[in-house]
Design a protein around this motif. Structure first.
Motif, PDB file in Angstrom:
ATOM      1  N   ASP A   1       0.829  -1.206   0.000  1.00  0.00           N
ATOM      2  CA  ASP A   1       0.000   0.000   0.000  1.00  0.00           C
ATOM      3  C   ASP A   1       0.862   1.255   0.000  1.00  0.00           C
ATOM      4  O   ASP A   1       2.102   1.178  -0.049  1.00  0.00           O
ATOM      5  CB  ASP A   1      -1.001  -0.020   1.156  1.00  0.00           C
ATOM      6  N   SER A   2       0.230   2.424   0.074  1.00  0.00           N
ATOM      7  CA  SER A   2       0.954   3.703  -0.020  1.00  0.00           C
ATOM      8  C   SER A   2       1.916   3.913   1.140  1.00  0.00           C
ATOM      9  O   SER A   2       2.826   4.723   1.049  1.00  0.00           O
ATOM     10  CB  SER A   2      -0.042   4.868  -0.105  1.00  0.00           C
ATOM     11  N   ASN A   3       1.765   3.177   2.237  1.00  0.00           N
ATOM     12  CA  ASN A   3       2.690   3.256   3.374  1.00  0.00           C
ATOM     13  C   ASN A   3       3.817   2.233   3.263  1.00  0.00           C
ATOM     14  O   ASN A   3       4.655   2.138   4.148  1.00  0.00           O
ATOM     15  CB  ASN A   3       1.934   3.022   4.688  1.00  0.00           C
ATOM     16  N   GLY A   4       3.795   1.425   2.197  1.00  0.00           N
ATOM     17  CA  GLY A   4       4.807   0.397   2.014  1.00  0.00           C
ATOM     18  C   GLY A   4       4.490  -0.906   2.730  1.00  0.00           C
ATOM     19  O   GLY A   4       5.309  -1.813   2.765  1.00  0.00           O
ATOM     20  N   THR A   5       3.289  -0.998   3.297  1.00  0.00           N
ATOM     21  CA  THR A   5       2.885  -2.208   4.022  1.00  0.00           C
ATOM     22  C   THR A   5       2.383  -3.261   3.047  1.00  0.00           C
ATOM     23  O   THR A   5       1.558  -2.975   2.185  1.00  0.00           O
ATOM     24  CB  THR A   5       1.757  -1.872   5.035  1.00  0.00           C
TER      25      THR A   5
END
Length: 176
Positions: free
Chosen positions: A22-26
């Motif tokens: 996702d956009s948080n790198g998760t």
């Protein structure tokens, strides 16, 4: 690009799937190999050669994988006139996705799944938001949340298995 890429066999079972972080790198789970997606409207229509063509919304659904939701499109894979499976592309339904749409719609956006908020651009979720985004009453209307009045309108994004609807709610005008 798409956040989810997958293929199924001729029965709608996952052969391979990949989900981008996702956009948080998760990283989030992809649908597991062998998972049966045949109950999704998009898969039913893509796998049934008698339903070839028709409105494009028939090929759209919402897929839930653990705590992630994806707006998916499915297309048949046809070899020598036989449908051997589908290819699925999906966009993650989250706050980052909504932020990319705000300018186009000119207001705050909320996505619900089965009447529960799963993503929102609202800085703070006002009390009563869950009651406004009812899957039963999706008519455009004025709603008051706290001290702010919104014009709320709903777009059905598709349904998941068991016909649970997903809605994108638009609040294009706020008056204080």
């Amino acid at each position: 690009g798409s956040d989810l890429v997958a293929t199924t066999d001729e029965r709608g079972r996952i052969v391979a799937a990949f989900v981008v972080p996702d956009s948080n790198g998760t990283s989030h789970s992809a649908p597991p190999t062998g998972a049966d997606l045949s109950r999704l409207a998009a898969l039913r229509h893509a796998l049934d050669p008698t339903l070839d063509g028709g409105p494009s919304e028939l090929y759209l659904s919402v897929l839930r994988v653990d705590d992630s939701h994806f707006h998916i499109a499915a297309a048949p894979i046809v070899v020598d006139g036989f449908t051997i499976g589908t290819v699925i592309l999906g966009d993650r339904l989250d706050a980052a996705h909504l932020r990319s749409l705000v300018q186009s719609f000119g207001g705050d956006l909320v996505i619900t799944f089965g009447g529960r908020v799963i993503a929102s651009t609202l800085v703070r979720r006002p009390p009563g938001l869950e009651g406004v985004v009812s899957p039963v009453d999706a008519r455009p209307r004025l709603v008051r949340l706290g001290d702010v009045e919104y014009v709320a309108a709903s777009l059905v994004m598709g349904v998941a298995d068991q016909d649970v609807p997903a809605h994108e709610w638009i609040a294009p005008a706020a008056r204080e």
